[in-house]
Write a protein that holds these residues in place. Structure first.
Motif, PDB file in Angstrom:
ATOM      1  N   THR A  26       0.832  -1.200   0.000  1.00  0.00           N
ATOM      2  CA  THR A  26       0.000   0.000   0.000  1.00  0.00           C
ATOM      3  C   THR A  26       0.867   1.250   0.000  1.00  0.00           C
ATOM      4  O   THR A  26       0.584   2.218  -0.717  1.00  0.00           O
ATOM      5  N   THR A  27       1.931   1.246   0.779  1.00  0.00           N
ATOM      6  CA  THR A  27       2.866   2.378   0.812  1.00  0.00           C
ATOM      7  C   THR A  27       3.484   2.602  -0.564  1.00  0.00           C
ATOM      8  O   THR A  27       3.561   3.738  -1.036  1.00  0.00           O
ATOM      9  N   ALA A  28       3.896   1.533  -1.218  1.00  0.00           N
ATOM     10  CA  ALA A  28       4.480   1.643  -2.556  1.00  0.00           C
ATOM     11  C   ALA A  28       3.468   2.180  -3.558  1.00  0.00           C
ATOM     12  O   ALA A  28       3.806   3.003  -4.415  1.00  0.00           O
ATOM     13  N   LEU A  29       2.223   1.754  -3.447  1.00  0.00           N
ATOM     14  CA  LEU A  29       1.182   2.225  -4.360  1.00  0.00           C
ATOM     15  C   LEU A  29       0.951   3.725  -4.196  1.00  0.00           C
ATOM     16  O   LEU A  29       0.850   4.454  -5.178  1.00  0.00           O
ATOM     17  N   ILE A  30       0.897   4.196  -2.961  1.00  0.00           N
ATOM     18  CA  ILE A  30       0.667   5.622  -2.714  1.00  0.00           C
ATOM     19  C   ILE A  30       1.836   6.450  -3.227  1.00  0.00           C
ATOM     20  O   ILE A  30       1.646   7.462  -3.911  1.00  0.00           O
ATOM     21  N   THR A  31       3.060   6.027  -2.948  1.00  0.00           N
ATOM     22  CA  THR A  31       4.224   6.800  -3.399  1.00  0.00           C
ATOM     23  C   THR A  31       4.401   6.720  -4.911  1.00  0.00           C
ATOM     24  O   THR A  31       4.882   7.679  -5.521  1.00  0.00           O
ATOM     25  N   ARG A  32       4.008   5.613  -5.517  1.00  0.00           N
ATOM     26  CA  ARG A  32       4.098   5.482  -6.978  1.00  0.00           C
ATOM     27  C   ARG A  32       3.184   6.475  -7.684  1.00  0.00           C
ATOM     28  O   ARG A  32       3.471   6.940  -8.779  1.00  0.00           O
ATOM     29  N   HIS A  33       2.072   6.847  -7.044  1.00  0.00           N
ATOM     30  CA  HIS A  33       1.141   7.820  -7.609  1.00  0.00           C
ATOM     31  C   HIS A  33       1.416   9.226  -7.083  1.00  0.00           C
ATOM     32  O   HIS A  33       0.507  10.050  -6.982  1.00  0.00           O
ATOM     33  N   SER A  34       2.660   9.509  -6.729  1.00  0.00           N
ATOM     34  CA  SER A  34       3.116  10.829  -6.262  1.00  0.00           C
ATOM     35  C   SER A  34       2.430  11.275  -4.986  1.00  0.00           C
ATOM     36  O   SER A  34       2.248  12.462  -4.753  1.00  0.00           O
ATOM     37  N   GLY A  35       2.040  10.349  -4.153  1.00  0.00           N
ATOM     38  CA  GLY A  35       1.426  10.678  -2.877  1.00  0.00           C
ATOM     39  C   GLY A  35       2.465  10.790  -1.774  1.00  0.00           C
ATOM     40  O   GLY A  35       3.627  10.414  -1.942  1.00  0.00           O
ATOM     41  N   HIS A  36       2.037  11.320  -0.649  1.00  0.00           N
ATOM     42  CA  HIS A  36       2.912  11.473   0.513  1.00  0.00           C
ATOM     43  C   HIS A  36       2.190  10.902   1.731  1.00  0.00           C
ATOM     44  O   HIS A  36       1.046  11.258   1.995  1.00  0.00           O
ATOM     45  N   ILE A  37       2.855  10.016   2.454  1.00  0.00           N
ATOM     46  CA  ILE A  37       2.245   9.375   3.620  1.00  0.00           C
ATOM     47  C   ILE A  37       2.625  10.149   4.878  1.00  0.00           C
ATOM     48  O   ILE A  37       3.798  10.371   5.148  1.00  0.00           O
ATOM     49  N   PHE A  38       1.606  10.562   5.642  1.00  0.00           N
ATOM     50  CA  PHE A  38       1.837  11.261   6.898  1.00  0.00           C
ATOM     51  C   PHE A  38       1.950  10.283   8.061  1.00  0.00           C
ATOM     52  O   PHE A  38       2.782  10.444   8.942  1.00  0.00           O
ATOM     53  N   ARG A  39       1.095   9.274   8.064  1.00  0.00           N
ATOM     54  CA  ARG A  39       1.079   8.340   9.186  1.00  0.00           C
ATOM     55  C   ARG A  39       0.531   6.989   8.726  1.00  0.00           C
ATOM     56  O   ARG A  39      -0.437   6.914   7.981  1.00  0.00           O
ATOM     57  N   THR A  40       1.155   5.926   9.203  1.00  0.00           N
ATOM     58  CA  THR A  40       0.702   4.561   8.973  1.00  0.00           C
ATOM     59  C   THR A  40       0.630   3.884  10.328  1.00  0.00           C
ATOM     60  O   THR A  40       1.546   3.996  11.132  1.00  0.00           O
TER      61      THR A  40
END
Length: 77
Positions: A26-40
């Motif tokens: 899921t982290t890879a999918l979000i970053t692949r679409h130019s997203g930024h993760i704040f908290r997991t």
């Protein structure tokens, strides 16, 4: 980009390694679409409010991230 929160539930029969693998995908999918993760957060195994596919427990995983609508569409798929 907008900020989103997503919580999903995994099967209770999965191992800790499987849960970790799901979080990494899921982290890879979000970053692949130019997203930024704040908290997991892995919230652990909890009892469901009602049965889902004959299961009464599940692993809860929470993501707080920033992305566009294509990211959300991919996560839901």
């Amino acid at each position: 980009m907008k900020e989103y929160e997503t919580t999903y539930i995994l099967q209770p029969t999965l191992t800790d390694a499987d849960v970790k693998n799901s979080i990494e995908r899921t982290t890879a999918l979000i970053t692949r679409h130019s997203g930024h993760i704040f908290r997991t957060q892995s919230l652990g195994k909890k009892t469901l409010a009602y049965r889902i596919q004959k299961q009464s427990k599940g692993f809860y995983v929470f993501f707080d991230y920033c992305g566009d609508n294509t990211t959300v569409t991919e996560l839901e798929r």
